[in-house]
Design an enzyme around this catalytic site. Sequence first.
Site, short mmCIF file in Angstrom:
data_model
loop_
_atom_site.label_atom_id
_atom_site.label_comp_id
_atom_site.label_asym_id
_atom_site.label_seq_id
_atom_site.Cartn_x
_atom_site.Cartn_y
_atom_site.Cartn_z
N HIS A 105 -8.88 -8.57 7.95
CA HIS A 105 -9.48 -7.65 6.98
C HIS A 105 -10.31 -8.36 5.92
CE1 HIS A 105 -6.13 -4.55 8.08
NE2 HIS A 105 -7.14 -4.52 8.92
N PHE A 144 0.80 -1.22 0.00
CA PHE A 144 0.00 0.00 0.00
C PHE A 144 0.84 1.28 0.00
CE2 PHE A 144 -2.63 -3.32 1.82
CZ PHE A 144 -3.80 -3.18 1.08
N ARG A 145 1.87 1.33 0.83
CA ARG A 145 2.52 2.61 1.12
C ARG A 145 3.88 2.82 0.46
NH1 ARG A 145 -0.58 1.13 5.25
NH2 ARG A 145 -1.97 2.70 6.13
N SER A 198 3.73 -2.21 8.23
CA SER A 198 4.19 -0.93 8.76
C SER A 198 3.56 -0.62 10.11
CB SER A 198 3.86 0.20 7.78
OG SER A 198 2.46 0.25 7.56
N GLN A 221 -3.36 -9.40 7.95
CA GLN A 221 -4.14 -8.26 7.46
C GLN A 221 -4.43 -8.40 5.97
OE1 GLN A 221 -2.45 -4.37 9.35
NE2 GLN A 221 -0.76 -5.83 9.35
N ASN A 233 10.98 -6.89 8.21
CA ASN A 233 10.48 -5.83 7.34
C ASN A 233 11.63 -5.27 6.52
OD1 ASN A 233 7.62 -5.28 7.69
ND2 ASN A 233 8.10 -4.69 9.80
#
Length: 256
Positions: free
Chosen positions: A123, A39-40, A198, A105, A222
């Site tokens: 989710h 996503f980021r 994150s 998630q 990560n």
Amino acid sequence: MDISYHEKISKTYELIKKSTYSVAFTGAGISTESGIPDFRSPNGLWQRFRIVTYQEFIIDRKARNEFWKMKRELIQEIINAKPNNAHNALAELEKRGLLKYVITQNIDGLHQMAGNKSVIELHGNQRGYICLDCEKVYPLEEVLKMLKEQELDLRCEVCGGIIKPTIVFFGEPMPEKELLMAQQIANKCDIMFVIGTSLQVEPAASIPRIAYQNGAKLIFINKVQTEWDWIAEIIFYDSAGKVLKDILDVIKSEKF
């Protein structure tokens, strides 16, 4: 002084040997090696598409058009994706009795495809779709057909209601059953692998904190730093597939 990569692998192995209740908490970063964007990051979804909130999806046809346009572009990437070394390693750890649960998630289903049986999807998932009025359930295959044949505002063939995927939108409450289970597991675990996340989306991001507050050792894997790195016992800034495969290789070599 930072310890070396191999020392971290060895230390992780020693923690696993002593553990009676280890779990994994995963985010989008674990699936990027399978070709699914996160996503980021600079090439992530939010650089390409606007976030459509739950409230917008319910009341605004234009927002639904935006969402289904994004979904139509991305869904084939998810369907074509296969589990990578990280997914496969977690499945093997579960098979060996060394991992109790995967709390994820992600909506891609790759943990289950790899072979994990005990998966909690915070989710939701992209396999199911439901009419918000009459609650008729639509399988993925039928939705794919609709996206090819209809305009980008999917409607129920029975009542004309809005069709929504069984994923959790921004601004939509998380499923209570799954969240409660995840919190209970976080209370009990003695090791939690925190992989590819994150830790910015609440309340899911609170799960590792609960584990830490109850005495669990956290192992972060990560590619980038997070604001919660300080709670980790061990941190790998590396590919999840590489790290988990290396951990599994040590376990196999020690016949543990």
